[in-house]
Design an enzyme around this catalytic site. Sequence first.
Site, PDB file in Angstrom:
ATOM      1  N   LYS A   1      17.386  -9.326 -17.794  1.00  0.00           N
ATOM      2  CA  LYS A   1      17.119  -8.294 -18.792  1.00  0.00           C
ATOM      3  C   LYS A   1      15.907  -7.458 -18.380  1.00  0.00           C
ATOM      4  O   LYS A   1      15.123  -7.833 -17.517  1.00  0.00           O
ATOM      5  CB  LYS A   1      16.868  -8.932 -20.161  1.00  0.00           C
TER       6      LYS A   1
ATOM      7  N   TYR B   1     -14.533   5.924 -13.771  1.00  0.00           N
ATOM      8  CA  TYR B   1     -15.026   6.139 -15.132  1.00  0.00           C
ATOM      9  C   TYR B   1     -16.019   5.064 -15.541  1.00  0.00           C
ATOM     10  O   TYR B   1     -15.836   3.882 -15.239  1.00  0.00           O
ATOM     11  CB  TYR B   1     -13.851   6.142 -16.119  1.00  0.00           C
TER      12      TYR B   1
END
Length: 322
Positions: free
Chosen positions: A69, A294
């Site tokens: 899946k 950052y």
Amino acid sequence: MSISRRTLLSAAAASVAIPATALAQHERRKPFAGNRFDPWIEIDEAAIRHNVLEIARLVRGRPILAVVKNNAYGLGLVETGKLLATLPEVAGLAVVRTEAAIALRDAGVEKPILLMGMFAAQDLDELLNRRIQLSLYTDDALLRLRPALSQGTVVEAHLYIDTGMGRMGIPYHRAAPWLANFTPGDGLKIRGMYMGFTEETDFDHEQLRRFLDLAAAARSGGLDLGRLHAASSNAVFHIPEAHLDMVRPGIAMYGAYPSDPESERRLSRLRCAFRLKARVARVERLRVGDSVSYGRNYVAERPTWIATLPVGHGDGYTRLAV
């Protein structure tokens, strides 16, 4: 290093953002796209084979219904599904979406394919034409099949029982009269009955008792249930009495330990079946005091060489991973 359910699912999430053409580049092939700088995932076919053999050993040779899946947990539905389908230990494949079941069959997979999710009425003919096994777990299940059965079409199905998970399946406490409706004949072939565990240790055993009691009563009433299956990867390791007629692993096939890697590693040595790779896009030498990215999370305390890989949150690779 062993990987857990959390790390595998995080990697699978990352792969969703990577272009589909970059997925599942097998190790025997040349690296993806020549010298381009797109990240790619490499699948280690030998590791998948090894993990399937380890699962087969743990369950003493019982058939494996291989769960592929969610794009085979991000590793590439068709590539991974076709590989698994070649293994003698694998009796069939299981998916949760109609388009995944159809894609596997259209890709040449001949082994049984079980659709565990709900199917839409307009997709019924297409699924049955491709010999996809359906999951039945609604009160109107037979009504939904009537158009096909009335035309003499053979329908192969598994019955899904909710023994306490509370997500999908017919609730066990009202399943007995529901099961009585599935009489032999009329083109309906019951190939199995299954359930899913909560993976809460004490309650799991209560769930299994409910499931087996229901199965025993149905069989005593003459209903052929086919193969009983309950064990996903966690139960493969921790609930041997739940191995029943077939097991239904997912993440363990790809090298992830389901819940407790330390104890599970003592039972089996799984191998990670994938790698996320990228080419170096930039090399630079930082001076003392220069920072990276950052928040200036890294500041060089001495001259330092750094390399930039073109992988980031746009690819699903979280900033928390660095």
